[in-house]
Design an enzyme around this catalytic site. Sequence first.
Site, short mmCIF file in Angstrom:
data_model
loop_
_atom_site.label_atom_id
_atom_site.label_comp_id
_atom_site.label_asym_id
_atom_site.label_seq_id
_atom_site.Cartn_x
_atom_site.Cartn_y
_atom_site.Cartn_z
CG ASP A 254 36.20 29.04 47.11
OD1 ASP A 254 36.45 30.14 46.61
OD2 ASP A 254 36.84 27.99 46.84
CB ALA A 255 34.93 27.27 43.61
CD GLU A 292 34.37 32.11 43.68
OE1 GLU A 292 35.22 32.80 43.10
OE2 GLU A 292 34.65 31.16 44.42
CG ASP A 319 29.41 37.59 34.10
OD1 ASP A 319 30.49 37.02 33.89
OD2 ASP A 319 28.31 37.08 33.81
CG HIS A 321 35.93 42.26 39.05
ND1 HIS A 321 36.78 41.57 38.20
CD2 HIS A 321 36.72 43.06 39.80
CE1 HIS A 321 38.03 41.94 38.43
NE2 HIS A 321 38.01 42.84 39.40
CG HIS A 322 35.44 39.30 34.97
ND1 HIS A 322 36.17 39.44 36.13
CD2 HIS A 322 35.20 37.95 34.85
CE1 HIS A 322 36.37 38.26 36.69
NE2 HIS A 322 35.79 37.34 35.93
N GLY A 392 44.64 39.25 44.25
CA GLY A 392 45.67 38.29 44.64
C GLY A 392 46.07 37.32 43.56
CG ASN A 393 43.87 34.37 41.88
OD1 ASN A 393 44.65 33.80 42.64
ND2 ASN A 393 42.59 34.07 41.85
#
Length: 591
Positions: A254-255, A292, A319, A321-322, A392-393
């Site tokens: 994650d991140a 990620e 990218d 996805h967006h 979820g965000n």
Amino acid sequence: MTARQFGVKLSARGATFRLWAPAAKRVDLLLNHPHPMERSDDGWFTADIAGAGAGTRYKFRIDDEIDVPDPASDFQPDDVNGPSEVIDHARYQWQASDWRGRPWHETVLIETHVGTFTREGSYRAMIDRLDHLVETGITALELLPLADFAGQRNWGYDGVLWYAPDSAYGRPDDLKALIDAAHRRGLMMLLDVVYNHFGPEGNYLGRYAPTFFTEAHTPWGSTIDYRVRQVRDFAIENALHWLRDYRFDGLRFDAANHIVAAPGDVPVLHELSEAVGKLAEKTGRHIHLVLENGDNVASLLDPAEGPPNGKYRAQWNDDYHHAWHVLLTGEAQGYYGDYPAPLTALVRSLSSGFVYQGETSTFWGNRPRGEASGHLAPAAFVNFLQNHDQIGNRALGDRLETLAGSKPIEAALAVTLLAPMPPMLFMGEEWGSKAPFPFFCDFHGDLAEAVRRGRRSEYGWAYARYGSEVPDPLEPATFQSAVLDWQSISSAAGQARLTLVQRLLKTRQREIVPRLADANFDQARAEDNGLLTARWVMGDGMALHLLANLSSTEISRAVKPGRQQERGSPIWGGEPGDRLPPWSVFWRLEG
């Protein structure tokens, strides 16, 4: 890497308990009565206890002031503030003992949350749904983080005891049974791990090991100081723990852009990959490490490196996805504002991986973001239309299915599931589930109120527009709303979508997967009317072609002299004519 330092070490005569507590003057091991622990110069406290073993529960008392669980606890039966329990991982009898995993190019991921994947919300209950995943065409099941968190409900990103799978879902052997059952069905198991911060409740490291952290902060808490050798070992040993003791086939980090070390130091991510590579080499297993990373660091990626030796198989491609999300919904708030021409962005992603490869990003503070990525194999980019974050965000936790029409979504699926990049679905997406996935947690008191205030601050516009419709993340009903609606799979729409996804994934398995090794990006282009074309050179020398009308109007193509049909063999959509229906997708192979 040497043998595991953190946690309990079992032997024939008992157990050795260890705690790294450099700021503590005294530590007592709490069993039936306190046992003083011996301190070494490097801050380690140890105690050898004859007769202790699996099932023993214990805590540590720091300077006669506070009782804490083991930060490397293998299990917390009574949540993060309760005693730790000794687990003997060697006792579990694995059934799929000859499982060695699957090569990365066969990957079709589905991301799941254990607590909401089934009504029971347990590791064991997931086993009953594995056959559905196999029949759909899924090859890899990824779990959101399991590290023990405070309370009974959480996405998993508030974990504080990294080695302990959360007791809300069952015991360690239940998790192993799930992994074993998946392996017997040919399913890989991946786990999301969080090494960039600790959750806000149940982390006591700052009291007795303050050098675990720096003065800096991530968006979620204090920055972990990986310049400290023990801190680095804590993360690396944890990764090996999940891969060795639970036999996960891979990890998603994650991140990763918030996992930092000193400038000029050997990055912890590089050292961790090397350690995992040694495990893979020793066991002969396929082990996959995925990032990620909002910084789009292409130099960290190498999908062909095997075993891992400092690099990572792939990165979640936000990218991609967006670009699709803006194209399908027209939304332009937040980070979507960086994709004002979504079809152009999609062309960039299909032809070279990242959209941002050094260009200035407004959302990222008007600074350059990313590195050139077209030289990498398509396998380095995990592409998706939905995931836990992107659903979820949102203030309401609403899925893409409620924001866009079915025909555009089906076109996006036809592109995503057949392109050479490894695709990922979010649980229920395979049948078009509309169950929301809002943010939820189970904190209490001041922390709970702080979470509520934070959500209202971040989503003020949504509260102004929707009022009480915005779910309260602390309410049990919010968690219950996220439980997957398996009954909707039987609806006409659910059956139609599932059939489509199954057909696409069967085509992928038959036509695409055998050619993915050594595949390369080639080119893509789009026209203002929504016509998209793309091409990849596959590992066997064949060319994979995509032709799509990504618009809501029919497109007429000019007839080229002498052209009777597209060159090559159609594998999806049939022969395209000179009039392409709205949201139509055609794939073919040319040799």
